[in-house]
Write a protein that holds these residues in place. Structure first.
Motif, short mmCIF file in Angstrom:
data_model
loop_
_atom_site.label_atom_id
_atom_site.label_comp_id
_atom_site.label_asym_id
_atom_site.label_seq_id
_atom_site.Cartn_x
_atom_site.Cartn_y
_atom_site.Cartn_z
N HIS A 1 0.81 -1.22 0.00
CA HIS A 1 0.00 0.00 0.00
C HIS A 1 0.85 1.28 0.00
O HIS A 1 0.52 2.26 -0.68
CB HIS A 1 -0.90 -0.04 1.25
N CYS B 1 -4.78 11.14 -3.96
CA CYS B 1 -4.04 11.31 -2.70
C CYS B 1 -4.51 10.31 -1.65
O CYS B 1 -3.71 9.69 -0.96
CB CYS B 1 -4.20 12.73 -2.15
N SER B 2 -5.83 10.16 -1.50
CA SER B 2 -6.31 9.21 -0.50
C SER B 2 -6.41 7.82 -1.13
O SER B 2 -6.11 7.64 -2.32
CB SER B 2 -7.62 9.68 0.10
N ASP B 3 -6.82 6.85 -0.33
CA ASP B 3 -6.75 5.46 -0.78
C ASP B 3 -7.59 5.21 -2.04
O ASP B 3 -8.74 5.63 -2.12
CB ASP B 3 -7.21 4.53 0.35
N HIS C 1 1.08 4.24 -2.84
CA HIS C 1 0.88 5.69 -2.62
C HIS C 1 1.96 6.50 -3.35
O HIS C 1 1.68 7.53 -3.95
CB HIS C 1 0.91 6.03 -1.13
N TYR D 1 -2.85 15.30 12.77
CA TYR D 1 -3.91 16.19 12.27
C TYR D 1 -5.26 15.78 12.85
O TYR D 1 -6.05 16.60 13.31
CB TYR D 1 -4.00 16.13 10.74
N ASP D 2 -5.53 14.47 12.83
CA ASP D 2 -6.84 13.97 13.31
C ASP D 2 -7.01 14.23 14.80
O ASP D 2 -8.11 14.58 15.26
CB ASP D 2 -6.99 12.47 12.99
N VAL E 1 -2.11 12.99 3.34
CA VAL E 1 -1.67 14.35 3.71
C VAL E 1 -1.01 15.07 2.53
O VAL E 1 -0.85 16.29 2.55
CB VAL E 1 -0.75 14.29 4.96
N GLY F 1 -1.54 6.64 8.68
CA GLY F 1 -0.82 5.62 9.44
C GLY F 1 0.69 5.71 9.35
O GLY F 1 1.40 5.05 10.11
N GLY G 1 -9.40 14.97 10.38
CA GLY G 1 -9.00 16.33 10.73
C GLY G 1 -8.23 17.07 9.65
O GLY G 1 -8.27 18.31 9.59
N GLY G 2 -7.52 16.31 8.79
CA GLY G 2 -6.63 16.96 7.82
C GLY G 2 -7.29 18.01 6.95
O GLY G 2 -6.87 19.17 6.93
N PRO G 3 -8.36 17.65 6.23
CA PRO G 3 -8.96 18.63 5.31
C PRO G 3 -9.48 19.88 6.02
O PRO G 3 -9.31 20.99 5.53
CB PRO G 3 -10.11 17.84 4.67
N SER H 1 0.63 9.90 5.57
CA SER H 1 -0.76 9.42 5.57
C SER H 1 -1.27 9.32 7.00
O SER H 1 -0.61 9.76 7.95
CB SER H 1 -0.82 8.07 4.87
O1 KG4 Z 1 -3.61 7.87 2.83
P1 KG4 Z 1 -4.87 8.02 3.59
O2 KG4 Z 1 -6.15 8.29 2.85
O3 KG4 Z 1 -5.13 6.77 4.49
C1 KG4 Z 1 -4.08 6.05 5.05
O4 KG4 Z 1 -3.52 5.17 4.35
O5 KG4 Z 1 -3.75 6.37 6.22
O6 KG4 Z 1 -4.64 9.22 4.66
C2 KG4 Z 1 -5.63 9.67 5.54
C3 KG4 Z 1 -5.08 10.84 6.33
C4 KG4 Z 1 -6.01 11.29 7.47
O7 KG4 Z 1 -5.26 11.36 8.66
C5 KG4 Z 1 -6.46 12.69 7.02
O8 KG4 Z 1 -6.72 13.58 8.09
C6 KG4 Z 1 -5.27 13.14 6.19
O9 KG4 Z 1 -4.86 11.98 5.49
N1 KG4 Z 1 -5.58 14.22 5.23
C7 KG4 Z 1 -5.04 15.45 5.25
C8 KG4 Z 1 -5.63 16.20 4.19
N2 KG4 Z 1 -6.51 15.38 3.55
C9 KG4 Z 1 -6.46 14.16 4.19
N3 KG4 Z 1 -4.12 15.98 6.08
C10 KG4 Z 1 -3.76 17.27 5.87
N4 KG4 Z 1 -4.29 18.04 4.90
C11 KG4 Z 1 -5.21 17.56 4.05
N5 KG4 Z 1 -5.71 18.33 3.07
#
Ligand code: KG4
Ligand code: ZN
Length: 331
Positions: free
Chosen positions: A111, A302-304, A115, A166-167, A273, A138, A179-181, A136
């Motif tokens: 995974h 960016c996300s999964d 990414h 962030y969360d 992130v 994790g 929390g990130g967005p 990310s």
């Molecule tokens: O990669 P991902 O979708 O899942 C994992 O594999 O962990 O990452 C999720 C993380 C969450 O902690 C979320 O708060 C963060 O990515 N995130 C952000 C933003 N968008 C998502 N953190 C900072 N700024 C953002 N715009």
């Protein structure tokens, strides 16, 4: 060559068909995020049930969107870790069933490496070696990427991941999950120098630590409850901007140290992130100033997602890497 990618490591049930590692024919995602919100984080049992209930529909719609039948794909790529064990096993079992029943090759994809690949799913990908950064929910890791399967770990977090920080900060401020967005948006209205939060690399290494800054935010908010009452939005915006600036600064600094140490001129970022607007801004400035090539994923990758899994799966397959039917989750 057509690869069907399957991704179920966390709360996204995803399937995608990618042609020759770069052309995304479909990218379907069904997220269970809304069911986790009230718990303030991902509940593995809920995520796994969502995968089990939706995986067939998600795969079927990814094939339909690509205008294909399952027999048309040349191989199946699936995320085998890291992630939640039950969640991963859902995708793995499904991929094995397709592979076995149709006699198609099976490819296991990491995974985190996927990414990184999400940023270089382009024709003009950087040459190896390059420095890769995963940020990310994790992980917070720096790698020297030597080829599509060899990633040498240069730096890691010793406690919380950046996304987790962030969360947690969002939770302290009552901003909801994830929390990130929301911190990204709110920080734009705040003053990044309002509060002096510190966040340093671990003992001058390329390792990270984010639990200290998270605790500092908690103490600050608890000891300024009167100010929070009066200023409300402005107070929260200043905390977000100040936290974000300090936390991202250390990631930028360690990244620059890695590029210098290994004399590398290409930098590739992936993970949730990497969508962060302030981080993109900081890195772009460094790239211009220091003259290196910078690769971020498009926002929808960016996300999964499973497009990155299918894409990297193609590269691995081309270099002769295949999985046996006895693969299991690598948590
Ligand atoms: O990669 P991902 O979708 O899942 C994992 O594999 O962990 O990452 C999720 C993380 C969450 O902690 C979320 O708060 C963060 O990515 N995130 C952000 C933003 N968008 C998502 N953190 C900072 N700024 C953002 N715009
Ligand atoms: Zn991820």
């Amino acid at each position: 060559m057509l690869i069907l990618g399957i991704e179920t490591s966390c709360d996204e049930t995803a399937a995608s068909v990618v042609k020759d590692g770069v052309k995304i024919l479909s990218n379907v995602i069904s997220s269970s995020l809304e069911y986790h919100k009230k718990f303030g984080g991902v509940v593995p049992e809920i995520a796994t049930r969502h995968h089990v209930e939706n995986i067939d529909k998600v795969i079927n719609s990814s094939l339909r969107e690509a205008g294909l039948n399952v027999e048309d794909v040349d191989a199946v790529a699936v995320t085998d870790g890291p992630g939640l064990v039950g969640a991963l096993l859902t995708g793995i079992s499904c991929a094995k069933a397709i592979s076995y029943s149709l006699n198609k090759p099976l490819i296991a994809v990491n995974h985190l490496k996927a990414h990184i690949y999400s940023a270089i799913m382009v024709k003009n990908a950087p040459k190896f070696p390059f420095v890769g950064l995963i940020i990310s929910g994790g992980h917070t890791r720096l790698y020297l990427v030597e080829d599509f399967s060899n990633f040498k770990l240069l730096g890691d977090t010793v406690d919380d991941a950046i996304g987790e920080a962030y969360d947690k900060v969002a939770k302290i401020l009552g901003l909801g999950y994830p929390g990130g967005p929301v911190i990204d948006r709110l920080a734009k209205k705040g003053n990044p120098s309002a509060i002096r939060f510190t966040c340093k690399a671990v003992n001058g290494t390329l390792d990270f630590s984010f639990s200290g800054i998270k605790t500092a935010v908690l103490y600050y908010v608890n000891s300024h409850s009167a100010e929070l009452e009066v200023k409300g939005f402005k107070f929260k915006a200043d905390v977000c901007a100040s936290f974000q600036e300090a936390a991202l600064r250390v990631i930028v600094e360690n990244s620059m140290k890695a590029l210098e140490k290994y004399k590398i001129r290409s930098f590739v970022v992936g993970g949730g992130v990497s969508a962060n607007s302030r981080f993109r801004e900081m890195m772009k400035r460094e790239a211009v100033y220091r003259n290196f090539k910078l690769y971020f994923p498009p926002l929808n990758l960016c996300s999964d997602n499973a497009a990155m899994v299918a894409g990297l799966g193609y590269r691995l397959f081309k270099s002769g890497i295949k999985a046996a039917l006895d693969i299991t989750a690598r948590v």
